[in-house]
Design an enzyme around this catalytic site. Structure first.
Site, PDB file in Angstrom:
ATOM      1  N   ASP A 126      38.510  35.861  12.706  1.00  0.00           N
ATOM      2  CA  ASP A 126      38.071  34.603  12.115  1.00  0.00           C
ATOM      3  C   ASP A 126      38.137  33.489  13.155  1.00  0.00           C
ATOM      4  O   ASP A 126      38.007  33.743  14.352  1.00  0.00           O
ATOM      5  CB  ASP A 126      38.958  34.306  10.885  1.00  0.00           C
ATOM      6  N   HIS A 149      39.039  27.774   8.633  1.00  0.00           N
ATOM      7  CA  HIS A 149      38.628  28.946   7.866  1.00  0.00           C
ATOM      8  C   HIS A 149      39.616  30.099   8.005  1.00  0.00           C
ATOM      9  O   HIS A 149      40.027  30.711   7.013  1.00  0.00           O
ATOM     10  CB  HIS A 149      37.231  29.360   8.333  1.00  0.00           C
ATOM     11  N   SER A 192      33.905  34.545   1.556  1.00  0.00           N
ATOM     12  CA  SER A 192      34.982  34.436   2.553  1.00  0.00           C
ATOM     13  C   SER A 192      36.340  34.355   1.882  1.00  0.00           C
ATOM     14  O   SER A 192      37.350  34.770   2.455  1.00  0.00           O
ATOM     15  CB  SER A 192      34.816  33.164   3.398  1.00  0.00           C
TER      16      SER A 192
END
Ligand SMILES: [Ca+2]
Ligand SMILES: [Ca+2]
Length: 414
Positions: free
Chosen positions: A144, A175, A359
């Site tokens: 990520d 994220h 996600s």
């Protein structure tokens, strides 16, 4: 007239000066990024050196090859080299996050997020969620944007690798830190708690601060995980790009990401990936489309319970317990669904927030797989998928376009 003439002379001189500033004609030749696969018996660094290119990445574990910016002439030379198997254009990919729904300041009292409750993690003896910091004994790679290891709910960051041009394995986007918290935020007195609290997190940084990356960067991450597959048996990939499953691990369509993931799976690493946020069949999204991975769609849950009784806890119109039809990909290639709307988790700078997307549903399945692997450290990726299927709620989410509906992951018995 004289002034005009001087201006004309200056105009002639300026381009000449710029031309002489360029070191050589070779450096002025435009390059394009490629991923080159070489024979397993060849040295990828030596193949790159043979055409005077400096590789961005050299791969030796998941594939044998390198990524580099090549001129047309270098590409032509490599295409003729006996050690070169394939030359594929590198291409962009991105995170499958719809963005922030809201930000939350520090949470002084620990909350168990609705998604963690909805998938039964409170009943898992392995997760042992009770506000006392005991940690699940398992390693999880998060491919990520990095992980903020200074977060008070994420001191379980064990290490990692940086496959970007940015600094370190920390997180300039948020994220990766968010995903990490869903999987493994500590079970303590503050903030949130993950599905597999305190699991050792490995920050495999393949996404830039803009939320984008390249196949070459993600293959770098997969290569690193494969090189450490004696320790790491589980990876979360909340990342999407366009592509398909050729049914042959990318060997017939030159898909180097597919080749790398297949080899990594063969090394015993389970990959859990997002289905994508295009509200379409996941068969045109990679790595979601690959049959070798566990693919996850998203549904909404706001109260941690089935029954469709709750109101949304963030700005979203998806009904409680319904499939997230406005964004989640679907289709026969999707293995599980999990909560991915109004999800609460960790963000950099000691904070917390709410995001949504596949996600966000994916890490809940990764957390469940982590619980299983903590008790079955030698399980193969196929065994992990089967174990999750055995435990799953086959009723699925309300309005799932798939028939039968995609099972909802459940961690209660893990
Ligand atoms: Ca906590
Ligand atoms: Ca509910």
């Amino acid at each position: 007239m004289k002034m005009k003439w001087l201006a004309f002379v200056a105009a002639l001189l300026i381009p000449a000066a710029i031309t002489t500033a360029v070191p050589s004609a070779e450096a002025a030749t435009p390059t394009s990024p490629f991923v080159v696969v070489v024979k397993a018996t060849a040295d990828p660094a030596a193949v790159a050196a043979s055409v005077d290119t400096t590789p961005t990445f050299v791969y030796r574990s998941a594939i044998t090859g390198f990524a580099a910016a090549l001129t047309p002439s270098q590409k032509t030379q490599l295409a003729k080299a006996s050690d070169v198997v394939s030359i594929s254009a590198d291409s962009p990919l991105s995170v499958s996050d719809n963005g922030a729904q809201s930000a939350t300041a520090a949470l002084k009292t620990q909350q168990v997020p609705a998604g963690v409750r909805r998938i039964g993690a409170l009943a898992s003896p392995t997760a042992a969620i009770d506000g006392v910091d005991t940690r699940v004994n398992v390693d999880v790679a998060v491919l990520d944007s990095g992980i903020d290891g200074d977060h008070p709910d994420l001191p379980n960051l064990a290490g990692g690798v940086n496959c970007t041009s940015e600094k370190g394995v920390g997180d300039q986007l948020g994220h990766g830190t968010f995903v990490a918290g869903e999987i493994a935020a500590l079970d303590n007195k503050i903030g949130v708690v993950g599905v597999a609290p305190g699991a050792r997190l490995w920050s495999v940084k393949v996404i830039n601060r803009t939320g984008t990356g390249t196949v070459g960067q993600l293959v770098c991450g997969v290569d690193w995980v494969t090189a450490h597959s004696d320790v790491i048996h589980l990876a979360n990939v909340s990342i999407v790009a366009g592509g398909i499953d050729d049914g042959a691990c990318g060997t017939t369509n030159g898909d180097v990401l597919h080749q790398a993931i297949c080899n990594s799976v063969a090394h015993g690493v389970t990959y859990v990936v997002g289905a994508g946020n295009g509200a379409t069949d996941a068969s045109t999204t990679i790595p979601a489309a690959y049959s070798e991975v566990i693919t996850v769609s998203a549904f909404a849950d706001y109260d941690g319970l089935p029954g469709g009784l709750a109101n949304a806890t963030c700005p979203d119109t998806t009904p409680d317990d319904a499939f997230a039809s406005w964004f989640s990909n679907f289709g026969p290639g999707v293995d599980f669904t999990a909560p991915g709307v109004c999800v609460l988790s960790t963000l950099p700078d000691r904070s917390y927030g709410v995001h949504e997307g596949t996600s966000m549903s994916t890490p809940y399945v990764t957390g469940a797989a982590a619980l299983y692997l903590a008790n079955h450290p030698g399980a193969s990726p196929a065994q992990v998928k089967q174990a999750l299927l055995t435990q799953a709620d086959l009723g699925g989410a309300i309005g799932d376009p798939d028939i039968p509906p995609t099972p909802i992951v459940n961690a209660a018995g893990l």
